[in-house]
Design a protein around this motif. Structure first.
Motif, short mmCIF file in Angstrom:
data_model
loop_
_atom_site.label_atom_id
_atom_site.label_comp_id
_atom_site.label_asym_id
_atom_site.label_seq_id
_atom_site.Cartn_x
_atom_site.Cartn_y
_atom_site.Cartn_z
N GLY A 275 -17.22 -2.03 -5.36
CA GLY A 275 -17.15 -1.95 -6.82
C GLY A 275 -15.80 -2.39 -7.33
O GLY A 275 -15.03 -3.08 -6.64
N ASP A 276 -15.50 -2.00 -8.55
CA ASP A 276 -14.24 -2.41 -9.17
C ASP A 276 -13.05 -1.89 -8.39
O ASP A 276 -13.02 -0.73 -7.95
N LEU A 277 -12.05 -2.75 -8.23
CA LEU A 277 -10.79 -2.38 -7.58
C LEU A 277 -9.76 -2.10 -8.65
O LEU A 277 -9.63 -2.86 -9.63
N ALA A 278 -9.00 -1.02 -8.50
CA ALA A 278 -8.17 -0.53 -9.60
C ALA A 278 -6.68 -0.63 -9.36
O ALA A 278 -5.91 -0.77 -10.31
N ALA A 279 -6.22 -0.51 -8.10
CA ALA A 279 -4.77 -0.42 -7.87
C ALA A 279 -4.43 -0.96 -6.50
O ALA A 279 -5.26 -0.96 -5.58
N ILE A 280 -3.17 -1.38 -6.36
CA ILE A 280 -2.71 -2.00 -5.12
C ILE A 280 -1.28 -1.59 -4.84
O ILE A 280 -0.48 -1.42 -5.77
N ALA A 281 -0.95 -1.41 -3.56
CA ALA A 281 0.42 -1.11 -3.13
C ALA A 281 0.73 -1.96 -1.91
O ALA A 281 -0.13 -2.16 -1.05
N GLY A 282 1.96 -2.47 -1.84
CA GLY A 282 2.36 -3.27 -0.69
C GLY A 282 2.76 -4.66 -1.09
O GLY A 282 3.37 -4.88 -2.15
N THR A 283 2.38 -5.64 -0.26
CA THR A 283 2.69 -7.05 -0.49
C THR A 283 1.41 -7.86 -0.36
O THR A 283 0.39 -7.35 0.14
N PRO A 284 1.40 -9.12 -0.79
CA PRO A 284 0.18 -9.93 -0.65
C PRO A 284 -0.31 -10.06 0.77
O PRO A 284 -1.51 -10.28 0.99
N LYS A 285 0.56 -9.92 1.76
CA LYS A 285 0.15 -10.06 3.16
C LYS A 285 -0.12 -8.73 3.84
O LYS A 285 -0.61 -8.69 4.96
N ASP A 286 0.22 -7.64 3.17
CA ASP A 286 0.02 -6.31 3.76
C ASP A 286 -0.13 -5.30 2.62
O ASP A 286 0.85 -4.71 2.18
N ALA A 287 -1.36 -5.14 2.14
CA ALA A 287 -1.59 -4.33 0.94
C ALA A 287 -2.65 -3.26 1.19
O ALA A 287 -3.56 -3.44 2.01
N LEU A 288 -2.51 -2.18 0.47
CA LEU A 288 -3.50 -1.11 0.44
C LEU A 288 -4.10 -1.10 -0.96
O LEU A 288 -3.37 -1.00 -1.96
N VAL A 289 -5.43 -1.22 -1.05
CA VAL A 289 -6.12 -1.35 -2.33
C VAL A 289 -7.14 -0.23 -2.45
O VAL A 289 -7.83 0.11 -1.49
N VAL A 290 -7.25 0.36 -3.66
CA VAL A 290 -8.22 1.44 -3.89
C VAL A 290 -9.03 1.12 -5.14
O VAL A 290 -8.62 0.32 -5.99
N GLY A 291 -10.20 1.80 -5.25
CA GLY A 291 -11.03 1.54 -6.42
C GLY A 291 -12.22 2.46 -6.51
O GLY A 291 -12.17 3.63 -6.11
N ALA A 292 -13.33 1.93 -7.02
CA ALA A 292 -14.51 2.71 -7.33
C ALA A 292 -15.16 3.25 -6.06
O ALA A 292 -15.07 2.66 -4.97
#
Length: 650
Positions: free
Chosen positions: A501-518
């Motif tokens: 579903g929709d992704l809401a937030a991201i932490a890290g860098t473009p090559k190493d990121a943690l993403v959270v959402g719906a």
């Protein structure tokens, strides 16, 4: 929707036109939809004798509230409009509690006030969202206990230290220095207007033609159903021995010795304001730019060329009529002539009120408060008050982005809005090196911000973008329907994570990121591939913010006050109660800080427990936690920006 005839008469004055008749194009103004209501068990009061009651009440009111309305004075020329000026209300300090300091707005953020009454010198009362109320005191605006969390839409002074407030679900409250007293309105319909005629008597109007008379603590319903036709009533005025009420579908009702009589307004537009100066005509105003003047019994004439803004409130301001609008303007009227004063912001005013010995005050969206001078609007809150969703530093100064594409920049005199290339909401902001920022938002908006301008960049999709991170090689943007956007700004490529579903937030860098959402989604995004990490405790919940700590652990926050700790091995709940949390970051001590609705701020202790920070933000929704330079910033609705110096040694 058609408003009034906007043909300007010679010399620029507004001319009157005859009332519209059934079938005229000008009678097609749109009316508000009436929400479903629960029929109350009303207590009906006969109309007979109402004139005597009103005359007696008016005599008492004149003695006790003699300064309530200006005395008639000779007309003078309307002013040449001048630009608005800021003169922020004085506050006891600029602190937000717990070592936080206010940057915007000034004074500290105020609740959104919906109703206002000025009863005389020093008698200013405001009511609003979630039961908020305040009155003018020598040190500034002071909160006033209402004993309710219902939205309050109207207030009227019944004495120098007492008032009657009304609002949602039939809420009716007497306010004083003592504890507030809740009155039984006999209805759960929304109440929109209050008019006091003495310290013990007032009239109240609301949905479905509700018209109430309040005497002390007794509330009775006036039999006006036939005259109103069940239309919602949104404004009241007491004129001598008669009560006037106005509302949806052009309804104007006069209640007097002969009962409740509907007057022919000549419009179908919803009327939201009703008022006039002593000895002068009564005015009504509302949607579609409609402004009406009563020129005789059952005779209303419309003014020409009053604009297309919806007008929300009317009152007497010295020797002229002041009318507040939804685009931030104030219309000043004398007879059939008028001029507009601008406020510098395209945001609605909700209420306007004035009295002899006290300036005319206004309250509006975003907690704005203002007063009227002769030729300009005097803003009593300084700085933008729209919702802020993210912040970043550009050249040592803060830039904020938010709703409707707003971009605000910090300067020596505080924050001010700058020109934006989009009206789409902006929700994420990241530095593209030392000299530029990238903001992402709704409708695929990608806005590059440099020192002197903002430019809309091409986006491969119209998806809503929610957050962004960057490094020297490019950016990673996340958004609707599991969409990822990555690469150099000039050559972005979009991919979609299946069954996400929709992704809401991201932490890290473009090559190493943690993403959270719906639905509790947790994704680990690397340079080559994206993997999904199970987070069963968050299943079915929206995770809206994420932050990484110094080690392998991270935290995400979201709906229902949920906070989960995320490690490579598991995902566990640390907090799960309270309002929605919109953002999480590292606070002043280097510990996670989560913020959200109703001014909620939670800081994680060294022991892993979350404690509430009592930030004084008047219940505004907090949307961002950002580290920049030597500070941590918290931002949110009402233009809130708070700052705390770093104390973690970094």
């Amino acid at each position: 929707m058609r408003g009034c005839d906007r043909t300007r008469s010679p010399g620029g004055a507004w001319a009157e036109r005859a009332p519209a008749r059934a079938g005229d194009d000008d009678a097609d103004g749109a009316a508000d939809a009436v929400p479903p209501v629960v029929s109350p068990s009303s207590r009906w009061l006969p109309i007979a004798g109402l004139a005597l009651l009103l005359l007696a009440s008016a005599t008492v009111a004149t003695a006790l509230l003699g300064e309530r309305r200006p005395k008639p004075v000779e007309q003078s020329a309307l002013p040449t409009p001048a630009a608005p000026r800021a003169a922020p209300l004085a506050g006891p300090d600029r602190g937000g509690g717990e070592g936080w300091r206010w940057l915007n707005p000034l004074p500290r953020a105020l609740p959104t006030y919906l109703g206002l009454d000025v009863g005389g010198r020093g008698l200013v009362a405001m009511v609003g969202r979630r039961g908020a109320a305040a009155r003018l005191m020598p040190q500034g605006l002071a909160t006033w206990d209402t004993g309710t969390t219902e939205d309050l839409e109207a207030v009227a002074f019944t004495g120098t230290r007492d008032a009657l407030a009304a609002g949602a679900h039939g809420t009716l409250v007497r306010l004083s220095d003592a504890a507030p007293i809740r009155l039984d309105a006999g209805t759960d319909r929304a109440l929109h207007a209050v008019a006091a005629v003495s310290p013990t008597e007032a009239f109240v109007a609301g949905d479905a033609g509700t018209l109430l008379r309040v005497v002390d603590r007794h509330v009775s319903a006036l039999d006006a159903a036939r005259a109103t036709g069940g239309a919602a009533l949104r404004a009241l005025a007491v004129v001598g021995a008669e009560v006037f009420a106005a509302g949806e579908a052009g309804t104007i009702v006069r209640v007097g010795p002969r009962g409740a009589i509907r007057e022919r307004s000549g419009t179908r537009a919803t009327l939201r304001g009703l008022g006039g100066c002593p000895g002068g005509p009564l005015y009504a105003a509302g949607d579609g730019g409609v402004v009406l003047r009563r020129v005789g019994p059952d005779v209303w004439r419309a003014l020409r060329d009053t604009g297309t803004s919806a007008w929300t409130a009317i009152d007497c301001d010295g020797d002229r009529i002041a009318i507040a609008g939804t685009h931030g303007e104030v219309l000043l009227v004398q007879g059939d002539r008028g001029v507009r004063l601008e406020s510098g912001a395209d945001r609605p005013w909700y209420a306007l009120s004035g009295a002899q010995g006290e300036r005319t005050w206004l309250v509006g969206a975003g907690g704005r408060v203002a007063s009227l001078a002769d030729d300009h609007v005097r803003l009593l809150t300084a700085g933008p008050t729209g919702a802020i969703r993210d912040l970043a530093s550009l050249g040592g100064a803060l830039v904020a982005v938010g709703e409707y594409g707003r971009i605000a920049r910090e300067g020596e005199a505080g924050f001010s809005e700058s020109v934006s290339p989009t009206r789409s909401g902006l929700g994420g902001l990241v530095a593209l090196g030392p000299d530029a920022l990238l903001a992402v938002g709704d409708d695929g908006a990608l806005v590059e911000i440099v020192a002197d301008r903002a430019t809309l960049r091409a986006s491969p999709l119209r998806q809503p973008w929610r957050d962004v991170v960057a490094d020297e090689d490019g950016v990673l943007v996340v958004g609707g329907e599991g969409t990822l956007l990555r690469g150099p700004l000039a050559a972005l490529q979009a991919t979609r994570v299946p069954d996400t579903g929709d992704l809401a937030a991201i932490a890290g860098t473009p090559k190493d990121a943690l993403v959270v959402g719906a639905n509790g989604a947790v994704l680990r995004v690397g340079a080559e591939r994206t993997t999904r990490q199970p987070c069963e405790p968050a299943s079915g919940r929206m995770l809206r913010g994420v932050v990484r700590g110094a080690g392998q652990e991270a935290w995400a926050a979201g709906d229902g006050g949920l906070i989960v700790a995320i490690s490579p091995a598991d995902c566990r709940v640390e907090h799960d109660a309270g309002p929605t949390l919109h953002a999480i970051g590292l606070g002043p001590r280097g510990l996670p800080l989560a913020v959200g609705d109703d001014g909620t701020a939670l800081e994680r202790g060294e022991d892993g427990l979350w404690r509430t920070l009592p930030l004084e933000v008047s219940g505004q929704s907090l949307r961002a936690v950002v580290r920049a330079d030597r500070y941590v910033y918290v931002a949110g609705t009402g233009g809130v920006v708070l700052r705390h110096v770093l104390v973690d040694g970094t």
